[in-house]
Design a protein around this motif. Sequence first.
Motif, PDB file in Angstrom:
ATOM      1  N   VAL C 104     -14.019 -14.037   0.771  1.00  0.00           N
ATOM      2  CA  VAL C 104     -13.504 -12.715   1.155  1.00  0.00           C
ATOM      3  C   VAL C 104     -12.041 -12.834   1.583  1.00  0.00           C
ATOM      4  N   LEU C 105     -11.754 -13.864   2.359  1.00  0.00           N
ATOM      5  CA  LEU C 105     -10.388 -14.095   2.823  1.00  0.00           C
ATOM      6  C   LEU C 105      -9.443 -14.291   1.636  1.00  0.00           C
ATOM      7  N   LEU C 106      -9.871 -15.134   0.683  1.00  0.00           N
ATOM      8  CA  LEU C 106      -9.022 -15.428  -0.479  1.00  0.00           C
ATOM      9  C   LEU C 106      -8.787 -14.169  -1.296  1.00  0.00           C
ATOM     10  N   VAL C 107      -9.861 -13.403  -1.534  1.00  0.00           N
ATOM     11  CA  VAL C 107      -9.717 -12.201  -2.364  1.00  0.00           C
ATOM     12  C   VAL C 107      -8.813 -11.200  -1.668  1.00  0.00           C
ATOM     13  N   ALA C 108      -8.997 -11.067  -0.352  1.00  0.00           N
ATOM     14  CA  ALA C 108      -8.120 -10.166   0.383  1.00  0.00           C
ATOM     15  C   ALA C 108      -6.676 -10.616   0.225  1.00  0.00           C
ATOM     16  N   GLY C 109      -6.465 -11.920   0.313  1.00  0.00           N
ATOM     17  CA  GLY C 109      -5.112 -12.450   0.168  1.00  0.00           C
ATOM     18  C   GLY C 109      -4.564 -12.224  -1.224  1.00  0.00           C
ATOM     19  N   VAL C 110      -5.429 -12.257  -2.224  1.00  0.00           N
ATOM     20  CA  VAL C 110      -4.979 -12.084  -3.602  1.00  0.00           C
ATOM     21  C   VAL C 110      -4.648 -10.620  -3.870  1.00  0.00           C
ATOM     22  N   ILE C 111      -5.519  -9.729  -3.389  1.00  0.00           N
ATOM     23  CA  ILE C 111      -5.333  -8.315  -3.729  1.00  0.00           C
ATOM     24  C   ILE C 111      -4.269  -7.665  -2.845  1.00  0.00           C
ATOM     25  N   TYR C 112      -4.243  -8.009  -1.562  1.00  0.00           N
ATOM     26  CA  TYR C 112      -3.185  -7.487  -0.689  1.00  0.00           C
ATOM     27  C   TYR C 112      -2.309  -8.643  -0.242  1.00  0.00           C
ATOM     28  N   PRO C 113      -1.378  -9.057  -1.076  1.00  0.00           N
ATOM     29  CA  PRO C 113      -0.570 -10.226  -0.696  1.00  0.00           C
ATOM     30  C   PRO C 113       0.417  -9.858   0.413  1.00  0.00           C
ATOM     31  N   VAL C 114      -0.064  -9.927   1.656  1.00  0.00           N
ATOM     32  CA  VAL C 114       0.744  -9.463   2.781  1.00  0.00           C
ATOM     33  C   VAL C 114       1.992 -10.308   2.973  1.00  0.00           C
ATOM     34  N   TRP C 115       1.924 -11.576   2.561  1.00  0.00           N
ATOM     35  CA  TRP C 115       3.062 -12.453   2.824  1.00  0.00           C
ATOM     36  C   TRP C 115       4.106 -12.408   1.725  1.00  0.00           C
ATOM     37  N   VAL C 116       3.847 -11.656   0.657  1.00  0.00           N
ATOM     38  CA  VAL C 116       4.836 -11.546  -0.407  1.00  0.00           C
ATOM     39  C   VAL C 116       5.727 -10.354  -0.113  1.00  0.00           C
ATOM     40  N   VAL C 117       7.047 -10.602  -0.050  1.00  0.00           N
ATOM     41  CA  VAL C 117       7.956  -9.522   0.322  1.00  0.00           C
ATOM     42  C   VAL C 117       8.158  -8.586  -0.863  1.00  0.00           C
ATOM     43  N   ASN C 118       8.569  -9.166  -2.006  1.00  0.00           N
ATOM     44  CA  ASN C 118       8.780  -8.311  -3.171  1.00  0.00           C
ATOM     45  C   ASN C 118       7.444  -8.076  -3.880  1.00  0.00           C
ATOM     46  N   ASP C 119       7.464  -7.260  -4.921  1.00  0.00           N
ATOM     47  CA  ASP C 119       6.230  -6.947  -5.640  1.00  0.00           C
ATOM     48  C   ASP C 119       5.625  -8.206  -6.256  1.00  0.00           C
ATOM     49  N   ALA C 120       4.333  -8.342  -6.056  1.00  0.00           N
ATOM     50  CA  ALA C 120       3.665  -9.497  -6.643  1.00  0.00           C
ATOM     51  C   ALA C 120       3.694  -9.368  -8.166  1.00  0.00           C
TER      52      ALA C 120
END
Lengths: 402, 102, 174
Positions: C104-120
């Motif tokens: 769940v953590l990984l998928v959340a990180g993949v779908i909402y990349p909070v740490w990416v500043v510009n567009d993923a």
Amino acid sequence: MDCPGLCEALVQGGANPGLAQFLSLFVGVVLVSGIPLVTVIVLILVERKVAARIQDRIGPNRVGPFGSLQTFADLLKLLTKEDITPTAADRLLYNAAPLVSFASVVLIWAVIPYTPYHFGADLEIGALYFVAVASLGTLAIMTAGWASNNKYALLGAFRVVALLVSYEIPLVFALMVPIMLAGTLNMLDIIYAQSSMWFVFMAPLAMLLFAISSQAETGRAPFDLIEAESELVAGFNIEYSGMKFGMFFAAEFMHVFTNAILLTIFFFGGWLGPLWNEPLIAFAWLGLKASLIYFVFLWVRNTVPRLRIDQVMRFNWFFLVPVSIGNLLLTALLLKLMQELGLAPRVLQTATLGEVLPMTLVLLLANLGIIALILGRLRTTGRSERLATGGGAGSMAVAAGD
Amino acid sequence: MIPLWMYLVVAAALFCIGMFGVLARRNGVGVLMSVELMLSAVNLNIVAFWRYSTPENTTGMVFAAFLFVVAAAEAAVGLAIIISVYRNRHSVIPEEADTLKG
Amino acid sequence: MEFNAITLAFIVFSLVTLGGGIGVVTCINLFRGTIWLMVSLFGMAGLFILLSAPFLAAVQVLVYIGAIAILFTFAVMLTRSITHLPVRFTRLWANAFAAGAFFVLLVAGVIYPVWVVNDAVHFPVSDVTRTTADLGVALVSGNGFVLPFEVASLLLTAAMIGAIVIARDVDDEL
């Protein structure tokens, strides 16, 4: 996506483009996988006739003219036989193994260029694809041996897998030589690279190594430990009956012919020959060369006696592997040296006969040199072994006992 | 085209399946197989990132190729250790191999 | 994302990969587990082809099915008496929860990349990719990866020697 040939005709006839593309691809797949299936029917008869002639027999001659319908009779027999699955067997894997074994051979045909214009798939990595797909067969044999839940089957499978895994090494090292000469893994480009000189003249040793190890990969005599009847009852397929056995059987026959075709493509110029621009003539050239090589394979199979497992392994690890590595290194070194000196063209596909002649001569001489060296070495070791074991015909029994 | 995140989700799922196997399986060979799954999930991630962000470099492919080497070496050594442990202790359960002296 | 042959292929290969993976971790019988592993890695090879890396796909099949699978089957059979362990898992539910939570953590990180500043990056930046020939040149060129390549071959040699030394019977005489 582009949509040539049949697909285009279907679209013009009013079919949905997606459906037309699917249908034409489907027809292509059926055709490509159908060719080996039809070939194998002929191969079985040819093999039995040739084997009979070599062993001074007549061979099948009852069903049809010259026994030509014998294979169909055998097929009917196999289909009507009772299909036994041992109660303790792993049903799923037991039934899947013949399919995988069969598929591993049929899949190879997807990258074989039948003519300059007809092939299943023109892969960038065709030669590597062949090696990868062929390794599926090993897994199929292991699965068959294990799923039968029979100790003879398992022992047979162990021996075969040891054999196949070992002989894959010289096979791939030998295969590296034509790939290196052509500078590509693409099957079509490998053939075009031989348009002025076949690779067999540049790398006869690699050709021999490839032929020997592919003969071992198919489990044919002198490497027929797969079904050493006298020791293993029938090897890994002892529990199989009916058409499931038939599939292993057909896969083996097909594999031999597939190897003949691959040998043709890698070393004998594939469909190259006079008038190869005509698809039918090109196809005939490929068939003719492959059939001749297939005949040699049969000849070897029916002439040489079976080796013991330890002899087979020693032959591989102490002879084939070092020789194939040495051959690869020497060829690479000479090729690079000649390219730097300007004696060899960097792109063979467009080179003329005059341009490739010097490199052919040098590589041929180097290969002959290695062969002479090996033969000399074998002569001395053979002599010392004969002297050590007492010599003469009696030494055979002594050598077999150690 | 398939968006990048779908590949990443598949890789994440495979990684977690492998992680579960590593944590939960009792059989050492099963643990090693799960490790192979995890390595392979990482490889999928690398290749996906390479394809979607820097396909003009070879770095991603080279990295993936090296991962194959690591996976092969890991399988060879890992299985050798398991066979050696099995021979000495007649067990392939990692928890039971808890003595330093064989 | 329109539904076409590539999407279908992606779904099929993903299901094969994940299904095989689940087979590996849940199978009681380890030999079947090995076969499931091969199924999973075969699906992975398909995904590599979709990612336009056919060389990696072929190497995947060659290395895993041609070599590692055989290694695993041999290991399973050499330790045969324990192919059917009475207890398959240790701390099943705790571990399943841990893996699930991590997913769940990984998928959340993949779908909402909070740490990416510009567009993923969601789609490939270009359709032009490096080919197998480029990979081959990169592996042996001085400006490329020749040193890692040599180190990798050293690693393989070391692994081979190590495996032989470890797995060899102690009583064996060389």
